[in-house]
Design an enzyme around this catalytic site. Sequence first.
Site, mmCIF file in Angstrom:
data_model
loop_
_atom_site.group_PDB
_atom_site.id
_atom_site.type_symbol
_atom_site.label_atom_id
_atom_site.label_comp_id
_atom_site.label_asym_id
_atom_site.label_seq_id
_atom_site.Cartn_x
_atom_site.Cartn_y
_atom_site.Cartn_z
ATOM 1 N N THR A 71 -4.632 8.169 -4.765
ATOM 2 C CA THR A 71 -5.011 9.056 -3.911
ATOM 3 C C THR A 71 -6.678 8.979 -3.452
ATOM 4 O O THR A 71 -7.344 9.766 -2.898
ATOM 5 C CB THR A 71 -4.933 10.262 -4.770
ATOM 6 O OG1 THR A 71 -5.785 10.421 -5.947
ATOM 7 C CG2 THR A 71 -3.592 10.648 -4.793
ATOM 8 N N THR A 110 1.526 14.630 1.967
ATOM 9 C CA THR A 110 0.011 14.867 2.445
ATOM 10 C C THR A 110 0.003 15.268 3.727
ATOM 11 O O THR A 110 0.790 14.650 4.613
ATOM 12 C CB THR A 110 -0.893 13.798 1.865
ATOM 13 O OG1 THR A 110 -2.013 13.876 2.387
ATOM 14 C CG2 THR A 110 -0.251 12.310 2.645
ATOM 15 N N ASP A 111 -1.131 16.113 3.949
ATOM 16 C CA ASP A 111 -1.315 16.328 5.648
ATOM 17 C C ASP A 111 -1.869 15.159 6.156
ATOM 18 O O ASP A 111 -1.826 15.187 7.326
ATOM 19 C CB ASP A 111 -2.551 17.352 5.333
ATOM 20 C CG ASP A 111 -3.616 17.120 4.520
ATOM 21 O OD1 ASP A 111 -3.567 16.601 3.615
ATOM 22 O OD2 ASP A 111 -4.799 17.389 4.965
ATOM 23 N N TYR A 134 -4.300 5.155 3.407
ATOM 24 C CA TYR A 134 -3.763 6.449 2.539
ATOM 25 C C TYR A 134 -2.530 7.259 3.393
ATOM 26 O O TYR A 134 -1.443 7.220 2.632
ATOM 27 C CB TYR A 134 -4.687 7.159 2.045
ATOM 28 C CG TYR A 134 -4.171 8.449 1.340
ATOM 29 C CD1 TYR A 134 -3.411 8.444 0.150
ATOM 30 C CD2 TYR A 134 -4.219 9.701 1.806
ATOM 31 C CE1 TYR A 134 -2.988 9.343 -0.768
ATOM 32 C CE2 TYR A 134 -3.720 10.894 1.292
ATOM 33 C CZ TYR A 134 -3.219 10.607 0.137
ATOM 34 O OH TYR A 134 -2.646 11.669 -0.571
ATOM 35 N N LYS A 138 1.366 7.128 2.094
ATOM 36 C CA LYS A 138 2.129 8.325 1.837
ATOM 37 C C LYS A 138 3.378 8.349 2.867
ATOM 38 O O LYS A 138 4.694 8.678 2.337
ATOM 39 C CB LYS A 138 1.356 9.350 1.875
ATOM 40 C CG LYS A 138 0.154 9.339 0.812
ATOM 41 C CD LYS A 138 0.948 9.451 -0.502
ATOM 42 C CE LYS A 138 1.393 10.747 -1.138
ATOM 43 N NZ LYS A 138 2.172 10.611 -2.302
ATOM 44 N N TRP A 159 -5.240 19.317 0.379
ATOM 45 C CA TRP A 159 -6.807 19.955 -0.118
ATOM 46 C C TRP A 159 -6.396 20.739 -1.509
ATOM 47 O O TRP A 159 -6.587 21.771 -1.897
ATOM 48 C CB TRP A 159 -7.005 21.041 0.732
ATOM 49 C CG TRP A 159 -7.668 20.534 2.045
ATOM 50 C CD1 TRP A 159 -7.439 19.548 2.699
ATOM 51 C CD2 TRP A 159 -8.609 21.215 2.867
ATOM 52 N NE1 TRP A 159 -8.103 19.364 4.071
ATOM 53 C CE2 TRP A 159 -8.758 20.410 3.980
ATOM 54 C CE3 TRP A 159 -9.501 22.358 2.556
ATOM 55 C CZ2 TRP A 159 -9.665 20.647 5.063
ATOM 56 C CZ3 TRP A 159 -10.317 22.632 3.586
ATOM 57 C CH2 TRP A 159 -10.384 22.062 4.777
#
Length: 296
Positions: A71, A110-111, A134, A138, A159
């Site tokens: 991350t 993830t966004d 990243y 993902k 977040w």
Amino acid sequence: MKVLVFGGNGQLGQELLRALAPLGEVVATTRSGLLADDSPCEIADFNAPDALAAVLDRIQPTVVVNAAAYTAVDRAESERDAAWRANAEAPGVIARRCAAAGVPLVHYSTDYVFDGQGSRPYREDDATAPLGVYGESKLAGEDAVRGAAGRHMIFRTAWVYASHSANFLRTMLRVGAERDVLRVVADQVGTPTPAALIADVTAQALQHPGALSGTWHLTAEGETSWHGFAEAIFAEAVAAGKLARAPAVEAITTAEYPTPAKRPAYSHLDVSKIQSDFGIALPSWQDGLKRVIAEI
């Protein structure tokens, strides 16, 4: 259930161990073989994806929850191979083993799979276009999980923070106690989401009778900027008696705070599908913050 949790010492992993405990036996893994409280657990090294199949074969879970990931968004730009091993190759190994054994897999994304150029909350079927390593890794992990063709639940979140571990909230409280003025980015918009909320919804989803499979967005409701989140953190912390006084928070632009990796400017995720499919109500990000501040 016999639930195998990868990444048991992360901020989400710690909350999962709590939330999943009522479902049955929970077996945690970490890279070091130690949990956050230094108690021993199983070892699973996501930097060596091919070794993960043996972990699954030995433990023989009835459900697998993967909360392990690389991350470090900025470091990923210079450590592409490490990010890819943990975020793409390892989930693929796990997903294929789970599919072969008929074991459902929960996986988190993830966004950052989106480019942040949208003007409305992102839906699950919107086009993906990650801006950096990243997000790319993902997204490749999502594709690997889907490609294994077993029952899976992919939860995209954003977040993430908690009352423990390393995260934006804890950094703000620490730095805010030391300084009178902070400068925080105000032109990136998203939804602060407690790790505890993600874990609780995961437990609910695993108990849903529909045996659903697919991809869902899972965050709190609403949106704010990092600047707005920082101001809310200080206001809540002062009101709860956790901080003596709130520092001034100056708004700055992303351009004034350059980082190796680009961040999506707008990453509000539409959470209507998960609420409809699983019959759950998600709190506002403000209510989520109040609960986390109270735990500190």
